[in-house]
Design an enzyme around this catalytic site. Structure first.
Site, PDB file in Angstrom:
ATOM      1  N   LYS A  39       0.847  -1.205   0.000  1.00 56.76           N
ATOM      2  CA  LYS A  39       0.000   0.000   0.000  1.00 56.76           C
ATOM      3  C   LYS A  39       0.877   1.247   0.000  1.00 56.76           C
ATOM      4  CE  LYS A  39      -3.945   1.906   2.610  1.00 56.76           C
ATOM      5  NZ  LYS A  39      -4.771   1.742   3.831  1.00 56.76           N
ATOM      6  N   SER A 114      -9.627   1.697   2.999  1.00 54.81           N
ATOM      7  CA  SER A 114      -8.810   2.469   2.078  1.00 54.81           C
ATOM      8  C   SER A 114      -7.778   1.631   1.315  1.00 54.81           C
ATOM      9  CB  SER A 114      -8.090   3.596   2.824  1.00 54.81           C
ATOM     10  OG  SER A 114      -7.226   3.058   3.807  1.00 54.81           O
ATOM     11  N   SER A 138      -9.700  -0.587   7.119  1.00 63.66           N
ATOM     12  CA  SER A 138      -9.179  -0.472   5.748  1.00 63.66           C
ATOM     13  C   SER A 138      -8.541  -1.713   5.159  1.00 63.66           C
ATOM     14  CB  SER A 138      -8.196   0.682   5.658  1.00 63.66           C
ATOM     15  OG  SER A 138      -8.911   1.879   5.663  1.00 63.66           O
TER      16      SER A 138
HETATM   17  N1  GLN Z   1     -12.947   4.198   6.571  1.00 63.81           N
HETATM   18  C1  GLN Z   1     -12.221   4.537   7.765  1.00 63.81           C
HETATM   19  C2  GLN Z   1     -11.737   5.958   7.692  1.00 63.81           C
HETATM   20  O1  GLN Z   1     -12.003   6.584   6.719  1.00 63.81           O
HETATM   21  C3  GLN Z   1     -11.088   3.608   7.965  1.00 63.81           C
HETATM   22  C4  GLN Z   1      -9.884   3.946   7.184  1.00 63.81           C
HETATM   23  C5  GLN Z   1      -8.692   3.113   7.499  1.00 63.81           C
HETATM   24  O2  GLN Z   1      -8.789   2.062   8.165  1.00 63.81           O
HETATM   25  N2  GLN Z   1      -7.534   3.611   7.097  1.00 63.81           N
HETATM   26  O3  GLN Z   1     -11.132   6.485   8.576  1.00 63.81           O
END
Ligand code: GLN
Length: 433
Positions: A39, A114, A138
């Site tokens: 990532k 994400s 994410s």
């Molecule tokens: N969807 C969550 C956020 O926007 C989780 C994102 C993540 O785990 N990086 O914060």
């Protein structure tokens, strides 16, 4: 050390990659020559790392994240950097400054986020495994939406050194793969103590999955099947839990009352931490050079306005507000109390059950642009954020389909019992495949 090269020229029709390393060096070891995608918020020496943000375009880290260093030592070929929501902020990968990633199961839908690029790269067979990061879901969300396996390890089990921070008290780097065995193999390489990250524990992961859930007691929280959860998704997950019962597990209904506050606690905490973590992107330390002829305030504003996307700016403002004098007690301090309640609920439950199971996501993957309202996007994180608030391990394993799209079964465990979570997911996977 890295003498051999893997040729990697995938047809990336899903926009899963931000950078592709066409000739990826690798060496001998447990993962020798295996293509692993990373990532783009995880630092890779000599390979551009942008967090899918314009503000980091062209940034080439001078060092590897600890997890990446371990991957290289194990012989893996780092074949590219994957697309994501900018700085990890989002649930769809649509918040990338470099265009959305498409879901390989249905290109009209998002891959989740994400870590959507990592999930799409694995689901479309471009790579065997990938690293993601999970701050509030994410890893698990895109794993569920794309039909692969993803683990958020116990907080402190994998080093965050070299992970460009979004909300450091919540996030972990973790493995994603097509099978539980692949996820476990990657976990063997990346877990353990790191002297560069004082929050890590000396708890290496040396486990090989065992398909056994006999004698295990699994709690099924009513909140995971309540309002907001698509009944069709709930049905698929209930069938999967029935399968675990057939394999010898006992299930008991339970409740996590603090879930009422979990989402609010999560979004206050993560925006507060983000507002502090992202202060370094000021055109002096990081980001495109600020105009030195302008006043510091003007230059700072200009760099950040041009470099950050809408969602990132929204969260920096929210976090700055919640931490400001006079509001701190009302928001940040309250969120920490709520977080303690979530932790206490899990502690109480885990004195009675070994695991907790439910859906990973309340719905199947959204259509592109379906969640253009940020609040409705935040709501979809309700089933994943509790594990981050409590720091416990949680896995998502594919458990069937609803309307032709993959559904994920989420299994959570006691802190440092990642092995038990993996075994339960493995038992399920082996029984259905
Ligand atoms: N969807 C969550 C956020 O926007 C989780 C994102 C993540 O785990 N990086 O914060």
């Amino acid at each position: 050390m890295e003498s051999q090269k893997l040729t990697f020229e995938p047809d990336d029709r899903y926009n899963a990659f931000l950078t592709i390393c066409k000739k990826a060096p690798y060496s001998n070891g447990k993962l020798s020559g295996i293509a692993v995608a990373v990532k783009d918020n995880i630092s890779t020496k000599g390979i551009e790392t942008t967090c899918a943000s314009k503000i980091l375009k062209g940034y080439i880290p001078p060092y590897d994240a600890h997890a990446v260093e371990l991957l290289r030592k194990a012989g893996a070929a780092i074949v590219g950097k994957t697309n994501m929501d900018e700085f990890g902020m989002g649930t769809t990968t649509e918040n990338s400054a470099f265009g959305p990633t498409l879901n390989p199961c249905d290109t009209g839908r998002v891959p989740g986020g994400s870590s959507g690029g990592s999930a799409a790269a694995v689901a479309s067979n471009m790579v065997q495994m990938a690293l993601g990061t999970d701050t509030g879901g994410s890893i698990r969300c895109p794993a569920a939406f794309c039909g692969i396996v993803g683990l958020k390890p116990t907080y402190g089990r994998v080093s965050r050194y070299g992970l460009i921070a979004y909300a450091n008290s919540l996030e972990q780097i973790g493995p994603m793969g097509r099978t539980v065995n692949d996820v476990s193999a990657l976990m063997q390489v990346i877990a353990g103590k790191d002297r560069h990250d004082s929050t890590t524990y000396d708890r290496p992961y040396t486990h090989t999955p065992v398909a056994d859930v006999k004698e295990l007691k699994i709690g099924i929280p009513e909140e995971y099947f309540g309002e907001g959860v698509d009944p069709k998704v709930a049905g698929v997950v209930k069938t999967a839990i029935g399968r675990l019962e057939e394999l010898g597990a006992t299930t008991v209904p339970c409740s996590i009352p603090s879930m009422k506050f979990a989402l609010a606690a999560y979004y206050v905490t993560c925006t507060c931490e983000a507002s502090s973590n992202l202060a370094r992107f000021d055109g002096v330390r990081y980001g495109p050079a600020a105009d030195t002829k302008k006043s510091w305030h003007e230059a700072y504003k200009e760099v950040r306005r041009a470099g950050f996307g809408t969602e990132v700016r929204r969260r920096i403002m929210l976090g700055t507000f919640a931490l400001s004098s006079g509001y701190y007690g009302k928001y940040y301090a309250k969120a920490q109390v709520a977080r303690e309640n979530v932790k206490a609920d899990f502690k109480r439950l885990f004195s009675e059950v070994d695991l907790i199971a439910g859906p990973t996501m309340p719905t199947i993957a959204f259509r592109l642009k379906e969640k253009s309202d940020p609040l409705s996007m935040y709501l979809s994180d309700i089933l994943t954020v509790p594990a981050n608030l409590a720091g416990i391990p949680a896995i998502s394993v594919p458990c069937g389909k609803s309307d032709g799209m993959p559904v994920g079964l989420q299994i959570m465990g006691r802190p440092f019992e990642d092995e038990c979570v993996i075994d339960a997911a493995f038992a399920y996977e082996q029984a259905v495949n």
